[in-house]
Write a protein that holds these residues in place. Structure first.
Motif, PDB file in Angstrom:
ATOM      1  N   ALA A 265       6.642  -0.158   0.078  1.00 20.44           N
ATOM      2  CA  ALA A 265       7.819  -1.201  -0.061  1.00 20.44           C
ATOM      3  C   ALA A 265       9.088  -0.496  -1.222  1.00 20.44           C
ATOM      4  O   ALA A 265       8.778   0.227  -2.255  1.00 20.44           O
ATOM      5  N   PHE A 266      10.246  -0.940  -0.962  1.00 20.80           N
ATOM      6  CA  PHE A 266      11.221   0.013  -1.581  1.00 20.80           C
ATOM      7  C   PHE A 266      12.688  -0.984  -1.526  1.00 20.80           C
ATOM      8  O   PHE A 266      12.724  -1.736  -0.704  1.00 20.80           O
ATOM      9  N   THR A 267      13.498  -0.773  -2.460  1.00 24.99           N
ATOM     10  CA  THR A 267      14.898  -1.283  -2.540  1.00 24.99           C
ATOM     11  C   THR A 267      15.814  -0.069  -1.675  1.00 24.99           C
ATOM     12  O   THR A 267      15.250   0.840  -1.617  1.00 24.99           O
ATOM     13  N   ASP A 268      16.779  -0.623  -1.447  1.00 23.95           N
ATOM     14  CA  ASP A 268      17.713   0.285  -0.718  1.00 23.95           C
ATOM     15  C   ASP A 268      18.042   1.545  -1.519  1.00 23.95           C
ATOM     16  O   ASP A 268      18.789   2.542  -0.933  1.00 23.95           O
ATOM     17  N   GLY A 269      17.970   1.626  -2.822  1.00 25.42           N
ATOM     18  CA  GLY A 269      17.887   2.996  -3.381  1.00 25.42           C
ATOM     19  C   GLY A 269      17.215   4.235  -2.826  1.00 25.42           C
ATOM     20  O   GLY A 269      17.457   5.279  -2.812  1.00 25.42           O
ATOM     21  N   VAL A 342       9.716   1.790  -5.851  1.00 24.67           N
ATOM     22  CA  VAL A 342       9.216   1.996  -4.923  1.00 24.67           C
ATOM     23  C   VAL A 342       7.699   1.365  -5.242  1.00 24.67           C
ATOM     24  O   VAL A 342       7.314   1.494  -6.569  1.00 24.67           O
ATOM     25  N   ILE A 343       7.005   0.549  -4.252  1.00 25.69           N
ATOM     26  CA  ILE A 343       5.703   0.289  -4.504  1.00 25.69           C
ATOM     27  C   ILE A 343       4.902   0.975  -3.387  1.00 25.69           C
ATOM     28  O   ILE A 343       5.607   1.016  -2.203  1.00 25.69           O
ATOM     29  N   VAL A 344       3.755   1.619  -3.664  1.00 24.67           N
ATOM     30  CA  VAL A 344       2.905   2.141  -2.958  1.00 24.67           C
ATOM     31  C   VAL A 344       1.419   1.628  -2.536  1.00 24.67           C
ATOM     32  O   VAL A 344       0.923   1.211  -3.703  1.00 24.67           O
ATOM     33  N   ALA A 345       1.109   1.097  -1.507  1.00 22.50           N
ATOM     34  CA  ALA A 345      -0.261   0.834  -1.464  1.00 22.50           C
ATOM     35  C   ALA A 345      -1.038   1.408  -0.358  1.00 22.50           C
ATOM     36  O   ALA A 345      -0.653   1.754   0.795  1.00 22.50           O
ATOM     37  N   LEU A 346      -2.166   2.041  -0.863  1.00 22.52           N
ATOM     38  CA  LEU A 346      -2.936   3.016   0.078  1.00 22.52           C
ATOM     39  C   LEU A 346      -4.168   2.283   0.234  1.00 22.52           C
ATOM     40  O   LEU A 346      -4.958   1.748  -0.925  1.00 22.52           O
ATOM     41  N   ILE A 347      -4.708   2.282   1.416  1.00 15.69           N
ATOM     42  CA  ILE A 347      -5.754   1.404   1.870  1.00 15.69           C
ATOM     43  C   ILE A 347      -7.228   2.255   2.035  1.00 15.69           C
ATOM     44  O   ILE A 347      -6.849   3.247   2.924  1.00 15.69           O
ATOM     45  N   SER A 348      -8.005   2.176   1.448  1.00 19.14           N
ATOM     46  CA  SER A 348      -9.450   2.602   1.792  1.00 19.14           C
ATOM     47  C   SER A 348     -10.372   1.589   2.144  1.00 19.14           C
ATOM     48  O   SER A 348     -10.522   0.574   1.495  1.00 19.14           O
ATOM     49  N   GLU A 349     -11.338   2.048   3.257  1.00 19.88           N
ATOM     50  CA  GLU A 349     -12.223   1.220   3.174  1.00 19.88           C
ATOM     51  C   GLU A 349     -13.616   1.217   2.479  1.00 19.88           C
ATOM     52  O   GLU A 349     -14.004   2.425   2.211  1.00 19.88           O
TER      53      GLU A 349
END
Length: 351
Positions: A265-269, A342-349
């Motif tokens: 997820a991010f802003t337009d920057g 910037v927000i990063v989400a990394l998914i692990s099971e």
């Protein structure tokens, strides 16, 4: 500066890597969500030098904001400028809610855009903390293994969260006026369901199996004028000219995530300066690194912001903003100097 009125038209250096990481394991659920956050505010322009009017130190939003700004990121930047963000565990550890907001300029020196973006994220965070991440209506992972009923009345969606947060800003006495874009997302830690609501030209992308799986299209009224939530004083002379959108205008999206997916997820920057193909290269590079997944999420957020900061000061590279300006018959060359979050989400099971 972006318009608020209808009448206006390389990788991160090793020395910058932080040893602080955050991983949100949301209880005994099938998915673990590793979160990374990074941001950098642009230097203020001359016409913005006297605009800053921060929340008082004792104000709840100021205390909440200062806690979030201590996120252990790897870039040596301080404030987020006119951007802001939140990351919030949802009720009963049912999932993660997060979002970004970009305060819209063009209101003149009496309204600081950062107040609106901070306030909308604060109220979204408060709503998310008290709400269930959605389905299911029963919880099979209950004590004793029985199917315990979940409090259905506290379920929510990102668009509902945006509506309630916007009402909170309208009631916020310290925010006299202003406007902001908003992107609000949530991930159900049991089902992997991602839901999103996006208003304006902030946005998000999903990467899966070394490819771009989804990219949220920006919402604009015209070039450099995004859709925006707005607040203005009663009987204001601007009331007839202001561009004011509402949460129901947000674009919504949902999908099922799976192991290895990366959400940014991010802003337009970021999106004005970095092409999706460049983001994909960053994702691929980080996922191949031999570090824990939680560290990967934070490293990726830092690298994205670092790349945006480099690109916005380059004139030898055609940026997405330059390309869009040419389509709109404006003349802009190189990157666009702006705040970036910037927000990063990394998914692990969980096996």
């Amino acid at each position: 500066m972006r318009a608020a009125f209808s009448r206006h038209a390389k990788c991160l250096p090793k020395s910058h890597v932080s040893h602080g990481i955050r991983s949100f394991s949301t209880g005994p659920r099938p998915y673990k969500i590793h979160m990374g956050v990074s941001y950098a505010g642009k230097p203020p322009f001359e016409d913005e030098a006297d605009m800053s009017r921060s929340f008082p130190n004792e104000h709840p939003i100021a205390k909440w904001r200062d806690r979030l700004l201590k996120w252990p990121k790897g870039l040596p930047t301080t404030g987020a400028g006119q951007d802001f963000f939140y990351v919030q565990n949802m009720k009963n550890d049912s999932g993660i809610s997060f979002g970004v907001a970009d305060g819209v300029g063009g209101w003149g020196p009496i309204f600081d855009p950062s107040l609106f973006s901070q306030a909308i994220m604060y109220h979204a965070s408060r709503v998310a903390a008290q709400r269930w991440a959605g389905e299911p209506e029963t919880d099979p992972i209950a004590d004793g293994g029985d199917m315990a009923l979940v409090d259905v009345g506290t379920q929510t969606t990102p668009e509902e969260c945006m509506q309630l947060a916007y009402r909170g800003v309208l009631r916020e006495k310290f925010v006299d006026g202003g406007a902001s874009t908003a992107t609000i997302m949530q991930i159900n830690s049991k089902s992997g369901l991602l839901q999103a609501a996006n208003l304006g030209d902030s946005g998000f992308s999903i990467f899966r199996s070394s490819s771009l799986y989804y990219s949220q299209a920006p919402q604009t009224h015209y070039f450099n004028c995004p859709r925006q939530l707005a607040k203005y004083p009663a009987k204001s002379r601007w009331s007839r000219d202001i561009i004011a959108d509402f949460p129901e205008h947000a674009a919504t999206y949902s999908t099922r995530l799976r192991h290895g997916d990366v959400v940014i997820a991010f802003t337009d920057g970021l999106s004005d300066n970095v092409w999706p193909s460049e983001l994909l290269q960053c994702v691929t590079h980080v996922l191949r690194s031999n570090v824990p997944e939680a560290r990967q999420a934070q490293d990726l957020a830092d690298i994205c912001v670092h790349l945006a900061m480099q690109s916005m000061h380059r004139y030898d590279k055609v940026s997405p903003f330059e390309m869009e300006s040419q389509r709109s018959r404006f003349r802009h060359y190189g990157g666009k100097v702006d705040d970036v979050t910037v927000i990063v989400a990394l998914i692990s099971e969980i096996i």
